[in-house]
Design a protein around this motif. Structure first.
Motif, PDB file in Angstrom:
ATOM      1  N   PRO A 158     -10.448   4.132  -8.697  1.00  0.00           N
ATOM      2  CA  PRO A 158     -10.054   2.722  -8.831  1.00  0.00           C
ATOM      3  C   PRO A 158      -9.176   2.464 -10.056  1.00  0.00           C
ATOM      4  CG  PRO A 158     -12.349   2.865  -8.170  1.00  0.00           C
ATOM      5  CD  PRO A 158     -11.907   4.272  -8.462  1.00  0.00           C
ATOM      6  N   SER A 159      -9.471   3.157 -11.147  1.00  0.00           N
ATOM      7  CA  SER A 159      -8.649   2.942 -12.347  1.00  0.00           C
ATOM      8  C   SER A 159      -7.244   3.476 -12.158  1.00  0.00           C
ATOM      9  CB  SER A 159      -9.314   3.593 -13.563  1.00  0.00           C
ATOM     10  OG  SER A 159      -9.473   4.997 -13.360  1.00  0.00           O
ATOM     11  N   GLU A 160      -7.096   4.586 -11.440  1.00  0.00           N
ATOM     12  CA  GLU A 160      -5.764   5.124 -11.149  1.00  0.00           C
ATOM     13  C   GLU A 160      -4.974   4.175 -10.247  1.00  0.00           C
ATOM     14  OE1 GLU A 160      -6.533   9.977 -11.376  1.00  0.00           O
ATOM     15  OE2 GLU A 160      -6.934   8.889  -9.495  1.00  0.00           O
ATOM     16  N   ILE A 161      -5.657   3.575  -9.289  1.00  0.00           N
ATOM     17  CA  ILE A 161      -4.997   2.613  -8.408  1.00  0.00           C
ATOM     18  C   ILE A 161      -4.557   1.383  -9.192  1.00  0.00           C
ATOM     19  CG2 ILE A 161      -5.385   1.022  -6.484  1.00  0.00           C
ATOM     20  CD1 ILE A 161      -7.115   3.190  -5.204  1.00  0.00           C
ATOM     21  N   ALA A 175       0.830  -1.209   0.000  1.00  0.00           N
ATOM     22  CA  ALA A 175       0.000   0.000   0.000  1.00  0.00           C
ATOM     23  C   ALA A 175       0.858   1.249   0.000  1.00  0.00           C
ATOM     24  CB  ALA A 175      -0.922  -0.015   1.222  1.00  0.00           C
ATOM     25  N   ASP A 176       1.989   1.231   0.713  1.00  0.00           N
ATOM     26  CA  ASP A 176       2.909   2.372   0.706  1.00  0.00           C
ATOM     27  C   ASP A 176       3.459   2.623  -0.696  1.00  0.00           C
ATOM     28  OD1 ASP A 176       3.769   3.268   3.719  1.00  0.00           O
ATOM     29  OD2 ASP A 176       3.178   1.173   3.655  1.00  0.00           O
ATOM     30  N   VAL A 177       3.831   1.529  -1.382  1.00  0.00           N
ATOM     31  CA  VAL A 177       4.393   1.664  -2.726  1.00  0.00           C
ATOM     32  C   VAL A 177       3.360   2.279  -3.678  1.00  0.00           C
ATOM     33  CG1 VAL A 177       5.359   0.408  -4.696  1.00  0.00           C
ATOM     34  CG2 VAL A 177       5.954  -0.273  -2.357  1.00  0.00           C
ATOM     35  N   ILE A 178       2.131   1.797  -3.587  1.00  0.00           N
ATOM     36  CA  ILE A 178       1.076   2.321  -4.466  1.00  0.00           C
ATOM     37  C   ILE A 178       0.808   3.795  -4.149  1.00  0.00           C
ATOM     38  CG2 ILE A 178      -1.346   2.100  -5.139  1.00  0.00           C
ATOM     39  CD1 ILE A 178       0.581  -0.114  -6.122  1.00  0.00           C
TER      40      ILE A 178
END
Length: 821
Positions: free
Chosen positions: A143-146, A117-120
């Motif tokens: 959601p698409s950006e994630i 989660a930190d990397v994202i």
């Protein structure tokens, strides 16, 4: 021999004439020893076995120098997240909030946090430094950006190594992820393979679970502290279950053996006294209680029950012949103190043979068991006879009736009719019978050479699913809720880089030399088949990967690497110190420090092992890879350390066995020469012991029970306990033998064999109950120890009579020459 008889006469006087003084003295010593019970500490887990090995020292050096980010030991905590898709927005937010709330709690002493989660979050917002900013970055993203951010990191080791193996880049999904939280602990912590009960992380990780639960979702806290808790709990739970069960079985058989409430009470008090002395000594001597020492109480009970039943049974033999209390006890102690001394001496030598082991816990086990058996001799050789004299004198003076005066195995009893079976065979065909026994024993021994040897942390952990019969136990016997095994199994099954699925090559020397990095590339080419590989190149994580990652992100650094890459293969060959300096000043310095030491004089390379590879294949691969480096290098990691321990365990078992056999043989020959002037009876005494060892080795292979940290001691224990049974028979025979072998054998087997049968049934049930212990290693130990006792009894009462007949024939043929030493 006047000298030893003087000692026995002195004990006879104290037991018969001053029983009250003896009882008071022993009770006072019990109070002193009991004071040490409160000082007993515990030591659990596998770290107690791994200390001192070359692979372990290399592992510690790697942990100290490179501080790996994905480790369950030392000062770190793992946050294991499960879900349908842990890379979806809600799951990422929960992981970041869990990290944030832990960071805010001062008592958790959080230093750093990291997770997929930190990397994202940083990919979505490169300026996000704090956890609150990272939370905002994910919450504000669509959601698409994630999903795009996840795909962007599909080749980033910092991301992929922390998501489960089912990670799917196109769908941006995974069912599990692991975050790592490091802690600043006072004085630091030592990292080691396995865990011990003294982990300072336990309180932190137990409190962390409450904090993490507040964010919702399925996030589980795991680490060395949780392992320590399970290791400690399983000791207490096993004792709480095994001891009462053993006590019930032992009391039931003792009721049959003694058949007198006063004798039963005296026998139980003596057993408790021997245990208090032993564990009180441990507390006073500062010896920590470990899983291996759980086996000591049953062993003390085994020998104590044997001594107690023998003493009372022999005393009853005299009483039924019409002798008085004092006279009967003097006859009993005159004979049994010598037998007890022989048994204790050989049993102690059997246990002390474990001091030849290079493993500290096995040494402690041998020492504590030997001391405990010595205490058992004093209690049952002096205290119990004195108590018996006091009680029977008290009863006679007050006309209190006695119960169960008939000795076990007396004529007319069922046992008395069964026991002489070996004598019948000895009368009719002793030579044919012994030839059959030799052939069968040789076959069992040869078959037993194929026994497996293993060492695994799972041996010490409770099973993932406790048996139903344990779950149904009422409080306080119901076992604790264990989580460590489930978590370790989950990590092993879903994360290829966790647990025993990777090995490390630790390389020392000047890493500034031009060929330092080329070594990694050459070593990784065409790796052993057990190493994961692609295009005939090992799946390895090293400083090369960090250099390439930074080169991809920084054009100027890429040009620096290219200028110093002589053979144009992507691995720099010149000016390595300049490249290292540049790398250590970059945002990639944290990753670089995981593989390269600050002084540039050592590095580590991690290799992924195929999931199907066994522990010995992984260890062999690590050794093979280490040999490919020109600099000083050594393979390490959990598979290497544990595989090295399997060799140590086997060597320890064989060394202890040889030592115990030789020591017992010499001791027995000396004893039977000194006490009976018949040294060859010492050789006779060894025959049923050797038979027992061969049968036991064959049974272990047949039952698929390996030599492990606990069962490795069983061969020397078999000698110690086996001598117990055979020595009583042989010594009784020596007392009864006057040149006519058959009556002496019959009297020995019927009289002493009866006591042995009562002892065998009691101790087999008492020790065999370890089979229901929660940890597999204790169950295996209970099974093989019970088999050892049963085989020792069979060999003593079935095989020894024929050996006596052959011995007698040899004596008749050669005269007294064999014993004229």
């Amino acid at each position: 021999m006047a000298s030893y008889q003087d000692v026995i006469d002195r004990i006879d006087y104290l037991v018969a004439e001053r029983p009250k003084a003896v009882i008071v003295a022993f009770l006072l010593v019990t109070l002193v020893m009991g004071a040490g019970l409160g000082s007993i500490s515990t030591q659990s887990g596998t770290s107690q076995f791994t200390e001192g090995s070359d692979a372990m020292e290399a592992y510690d050096a790697v942990q100290d120098e490179f501080s790996p980010a994905f480790s369950s030991s030392g000062g770190s905590t793992q946050l294991i997240q499960r879900g349908q898709n842990v890379l979806a927005k809600p799951a990422l937010v929960r992981m970041l909030k869990a990290e944030h709330r832990m960071k805010e709690r001062e008592e958790l002493r959080v230093d750093t946090t990291s997770s997929p989660a930190d990397v994202i979050a940083v990919t979505l917002d490169p300026s996000a430094d704090s956890l609150s900013e990272k939370i905002d970055a994910v919450e504000d993203a669509t959601p698409s950006e994630i999903d795009a951010a996840v795909r962007e990191n599909a080749d980033n080791p910092a991301f992929t190594s922390s998501v489960s193996d089912d990670f799917n880049a196109p769908s941006a999904s995974a069912t599990a992820a692991v975050g790592v939280v490091t802690h600043e602990l006072p004085g630091g912590t030592s990292s080691s393979v396995g865990s011990s009960g003294s982990s300072p992380l336990m309180d932190i990780q137990l409190e962390a679970q409450h904090v993490v639960d507040s964010v919702g979702g399925d996030i589980t806290v795991f680490g060395a502290g949780i392992l320590s808790q399970d290791f400690s709990n399983v000791i207490a739970d096993s004792l709480l279950i095994v001891v009462p069960a053993a006590a019930l079985l032992i009391v039931a058989f003792l009721v049959y053996s003694y058949r007198d409430p006063f004798d039963l009470l005296l026998g139980i008090v003596s057993l408790v006294m021997a245990v208090i002395w032993t564990f009180g000594f441990m507390g006073l001597a500062g010896i920590a209680f470990s899983q291996m020492l759980i086996a000591v109480p049953p062993l003390l009970l085994a020998v104590g029950i044997d001594f107690g039943i023998h003493a009372v049974n022999r005393y009853r033999e005299e009483r039924v012949d019409g002798h008085g209390v004092v006279e009967s006890m003097e006859t009993t102690t005159d004979q049994l103190l010598v037998a007890f001394f022989i048994v204790t001496g050989t049993t102690v030598l059997g246990f002390l043979s474990n001091l030849t082991s290079s493993l500290g816990p096995i040494k402690d086990f041998g020492l504590v068991a030997a001391i405990g058996i010595t205490f058992t001799l004093l209690v049952f050789g002096i205290f119990l006879p004195a108590g018996k004299v006091f009680i029977d004198t008290f009863r006679e003076e007050r006309d209190i009736p006695a119960f169960g005066l008939r000795p076990i195995g007396g004529e007319g009893s069922l046992l008395g009719r069964v026991l002489p079976a070996g004598v019948v065979v000895a009368k009719k065909a002793p030579y044919v019978f012994l030839i059959c026994i030799v052939l069968f024993t040789a076959g069992a021994g040869y078959y037993g050479t194929g026994v497996n040897t293993s060492f695994n942390q799972d041996d010490f952990l409770p099973p993932e699913d406790t048996p139903a019969y344990l779950d149904s136990l009422p409080e306080p016997f119901a076992p604790s809720e264990y989580t460590a095994t489930a978590q370790t199994n989950f990590l092993t099954d879903h994360f290829s880089r966790v647990g025993g699925s990777s090995v490390t090559v630790y390389v020392t020397g000047p890493m500034r030399q031009d060929d330092s990095l080329e070594q990694i590339r050459h070593a990784s080419a065409s790796p052993p088949s057990s190493v994961a590989a692609a295009n005939r190149t090992a799946d390895a994580s090293s400083i090369i990967g960090v250099i390439q990652s930074y080169a991809d992100a920084s054009p100027s650094f890429a040009r620096l690497v290219e200028r110093n890459d002589v053979n144009d293969n992507g691995v720099p060959d010149d000016n390595l110190e300049v490249i290292y300096d540049e790398l250590m000043e970059s945002p990639y310095s944290g990753q670089a420090s995981q593989y390269l030491a600050e002084d540039y004089r050592s590095m580590k390379v991690d290799y992924t092992i195929e999931a199907s590879a066994s522990q010995d294949e992984a260890a062999a691969a690590a050794e093979s890879l280490a040999d490919r480096y020109h600099s000083n290098s050594i393979g390490t990691g959990q598979p290497v350390i544990f595989q090295a321990l399997t060799s140590v365990i086997l060597n320890s078992a064989l060394r202890s066995l040889v030592t115990a056999i030789l020591a017992a043989l010499v001791f027995l020959v000396i004893c039977f020469w000194g006490f009976e002037r018949r040294p060859s009876l010492g050789l006779v005494n060894m025959v049923p012991i050797l038979v027992t060892i061969a049968w036991l080795a064959g049974a272990m292979r047949f039952l698929n029970i390996p030599f492990n940290a606990m069962t490795a001691t069983i061969l020397s224990i078999s000698i110690g306990l086996g001598v117990d049974y055979s020595s009583h028979i042989v010594h009784r025979f020596a007392d009864e033998y006057d040149g006519d072998v058959v009556p002496a054998v019959e009297t020995s087997i019927r009289g002493t064999g009866g006591a042995l049968a009562g002892s065998m049934f009691t101790t087999v049930s008492g020790i065999g109950v370890l089979a229901i212990a929660i940890t597999p290693i204790l169950g295996q130990f209970g099974t093989v120890t019970a088999l050892s006792i049963f085989f020792s009894f069979l060999a003593a009462v079935i095989v020894t009579p024929s050996v006596f007949v052959v011995w007698h024939d040899l004596q008749a043929r050669f005269g007294t020459a064999p014993d004229a030493v």
